[in-house]
Write an enzyme that holds these catalytic residues in place. Structure first.
Site, PDB file in Angstrom:
ATOM      1  N   LYS A   2      73.594 -18.268  59.881  1.00 22.87           N
ATOM      2  CA  LYS A   2      74.991 -18.447  59.479  1.00 22.87           C
ATOM      3  C   LYS A   2      75.301 -19.801  58.863  1.00 22.87           C
ATOM      4  O   LYS A   2      74.838 -20.842  59.332  1.00 22.87           O
ATOM      5  CB  LYS A   2      75.906 -18.244  60.690  1.00 22.87           C
ATOM      6  CG  LYS A   2      75.924 -16.817  61.175  1.00 22.87           C
ATOM      7  CD  LYS A   2      76.706 -15.921  60.245  1.00 22.87           C
ATOM      8  CE  LYS A   2      78.144 -15.839  60.712  1.00 22.87           C
ATOM      9  NZ  LYS A   2      78.942 -15.079  59.760  1.00 22.87           N
TER      10      LYS A   2
ATOM     11  N   HIS B  54      95.566  -8.058  42.563  1.00 20.99           N
ATOM     12  CA  HIS B  54      95.309  -7.181  43.723  1.00 20.99           C
ATOM     13  C   HIS B  54      93.895  -7.397  44.254  1.00 20.99           C
ATOM     14  O   HIS B  54      93.304  -6.502  44.851  1.00 20.99           O
ATOM     15  CB  HIS B  54      95.495  -5.704  43.364  1.00 20.99           C
ATOM     16  CG  HIS B  54      96.806  -5.402  42.704  1.00 20.99           C
ATOM     17  ND1 HIS B  54      97.932  -5.001  43.381  1.00 20.99           N
ATOM     18  CD2 HIS B  54      97.172  -5.482  41.398  1.00 20.99           C
ATOM     19  CE1 HIS B  54      98.937  -4.827  42.535  1.00 20.99           C
ATOM     20  NE2 HIS B  54      98.497  -5.135  41.318  1.00 20.99           N
TER      21      HIS B  54
ATOM     22  N   SER C 263      76.149 -20.873  63.607  1.00 21.21           N
ATOM     23  CA  SER C 263      76.533 -20.004  64.721  1.00 21.21           C
ATOM     24  C   SER C 263      75.596 -20.302  65.888  1.00 21.21           C
ATOM     25  O   SER C 263      74.450 -20.699  65.696  1.00 21.21           O
ATOM     26  CB  SER C 263      76.398 -18.551  64.296  1.00 21.21           C
ATOM     27  OG  SER C 263      76.121 -17.727  65.400  1.00 21.21           O
TER      28      SER C 263
ATOM     29  N   GLU D 295      88.733 -22.328  56.740  1.00 19.93           N
ATOM     30  CA  GLU D 295      89.550 -21.487  57.635  1.00 19.93           C
ATOM     31  C   GLU D 295      90.592 -22.340  58.367  1.00 19.93           C
ATOM     32  O   GLU D 295      91.726 -21.918  58.580  1.00 19.93           O
ATOM     33  CB  GLU D 295      88.651 -20.764  58.636  1.00 19.93           C
ATOM     34  CG  GLU D 295      87.795 -19.687  57.984  1.00 19.93           C
ATOM     35  CD  GLU D 295      86.535 -19.345  58.767  1.00 19.93           C
ATOM     36  OE1 GLU D 295      85.738 -18.550  58.255  1.00 19.93           O
ATOM     37  OE2 GLU D 295      86.338 -19.877  59.878  1.00 19.93           O
TER      38      GLU D 295
END
Ligand code: ARG
Length: 462
Positions: A292, A164, A286, A299
């Protein structure tokens, strides 16, 4: 108002320009990837035709050799990006016939004897898939080996195991990394199944109903390095789409493995975890936030798993309700198939780079261990001493605050049974990966040797 109509002359008749663009526009671009397979299939077909027992013979062995030599020239042109299929060709098959006829005259016009574009496209796709699936296996096995190297380096590096996504029980980087490796090895069983299904030659099934000429389908199959010919000529055509969907199904499994690995890494490279870090050059920045370091690569692996799954569903949906015999609908399976293969292969390759470059932070991994991670171990320890497990469970649960933050190394060592964090037996998984590599290399050598014999030049170098 009447639409003005212009038409274009193709090898097989005049077709309205708009209709031609609609039916063949995109497909011609996808067919560009099949030029090599189409030339190879045509070479085998020509050799078989020259051996057909006809009086007088359709053409001589020397004619077949001329055709094959010309096809090798086309192959080389295609490799240099100089073989262009035009809309007037309608597809790669008629483009190759046009090029052969231009170079060889009447001989080129004979090449289409005893075949149809239906069996031609089917064999092209299978030849293409055969080569691609060998590549997929090699790349997946290489990734499994990279994960296993990571597992060996960090076999006993403690890592909190989660269910979980909450802290659950003591675990290790070795267990985590080799879980993904074993998943890939299982996916390879599906890839192997797809390879075997694909490894049957449809050429000679023509339009799906055979030809009134004494062709030798087994010879063509052997010349192309297939395991055997597809048997029933109608099924040989009906299997189009089926093969693609089984291949895509196997690729989906690989992509699901990659997407889970990517998701784990996205989570565990977050600064809040800091278990792992990507090399700075693997991250993108970024445009507004100077600090960043984003894991875009992971992704996109995750997102591309969705795309490959969509390709699978696209093909399966085309097949549902498809009637027997060739229908142009089948053309629509080509793009998802070719894209699914290309996407999976690039994801396998990039993920291997990520795994090879992954930095492991043992300190942060250890810091993740709080006392409650040892709760189940404590209950099991009591159970081992004779306390009924449910009583032990409640005893620990009643006083969680009293749990000690134990030594995770010791906790790992205590689970030495098969496949447990202390009993990983990574050599067994390494052996499986090595066998896949060896077996795939052997298959590829055999396949390329058959193509080299057929083409009379060394393949794939040409
Ligand atoms: N481009 C076609 C396809 O991919 C080739 C076969 C065409 N056959 C036909 N009977 N129109 O399906």
């Amino acid at each position: 108002m009447k639409t003005p109509s212009t038409s274009r002359k193709t090898t097989v008749g005049e077709v309205d320009s708009a209709i031609l663009e609609f039916t063949a526009g995109d497909d011609v671009r996808w067919d560009q990837r099949l030029v090599e397979a189409d030339c190879i299939g045509s070479a085998a077909h020509a050799v078989m035709l020259s051996r057909m027992p006809l009086r007088p013979p359709l053409f001589q062995p020397a004619d077949a050799r001329r055709i094959v030599r010309q096809l090798v020239i086309l192959l080389r042109k295609a490799r240099q990006g100089r073989f262009i299929i035009t809309l007037e060709d309608q597809d790669v098959h008629l483009a190759v016939e046009r090029a052969l006829t231009r170079a060889l005259g009447p001989l080129g016009k004979k090449i289409h004897t005893a075949r149809s574009r239906n069996d031609q496209v089917a064999v092209d796709l299978r030849l293409y898939a055969k080569d691609q699936l060998l590549g997929v296996s090699l790349e997946a096995a290489a990734l499994a080996e990279a994960l296993l190297r990571l597992a060996v380096r960090h076999e006993r590096t403690p890592m909190v195991g989660r269910t979980h996504m909450q802290p659950a029980m003591p675990s290790s980087v070795g267990l985590w990394a080799s879980a993904h490796a074993e998943s890939l090895l299982d996916d390879m069983l599906a890839v192997d199944h797809a390879y075997r299904l694909n490894d049957q030659c449809p050429l000679g099934s023509a339009a799906g109903y055979g030809v009134p000429l004494p062709i030798d389908r087994a010879l063509v199959s052997d010349l192309l390095g297939f395991e055997r010919p597809c048997h029933n000529v109608l099924y040989a055509g009906n299997a189009r789409g089926k093969v693609e969907s089984v291949v895509l199904g196997a690729l989906v499994q690989l992509m699901l493995t990659l997407s889970r690995l990517a998701q784990d890494l996205i989570l565990f490279t977050m600064p809040e975890f800091n278990y792992f870090a990507l090399p700075p050059a693997f991250c993108t920045g970024s445009s507004i936030m100077p600090q960043k370091k984003n894991p875009d690569v992971l992704e996109l692996v995750r997102a591309r798993a969705s795309r490959v799954a969509a390709h699978y569903f696209a093909v399966v949906d085309l097949l549902k309700g498809a009637p027997s015999g060739y229908n142009r609908d089948l053309q629509e399976a080509k793009a998802p198939f070719l894209e699914g293969l290309a996407t999976t292969r690039s994801c396998l390759a990039v993920t291997k780079r990520v795994v090879d470059g992954l930095q492991v932070n043992p300190g942060a991994l250890r810091d993740g261990f709080t006392a409650d991670v040892f709760a189940a171990d404590r209950a099991l320890e009591l159970a081992g001493q004779g306390v009924p497990f449910r009583d032990a469970y409640h005893r620990v649960k009643a006083d969680l605050a009293a749990l000690e933050r134990l030594n995770p190394d010791q906790a790992l060592r205590a689970k030495k049974h098969l496949g447990g964090p202390g009993g990983l037996r990574l050599a067994m998984l390494k052996g499986r990966a090595r066998r896949v590599l060896q077996e795939t290399r052997r298959k590829r050598r055999k396949y390329y040797a058959a193509l080299s014999r057929l083409l009379g030049v060394s393949y794939p170098d040409l």
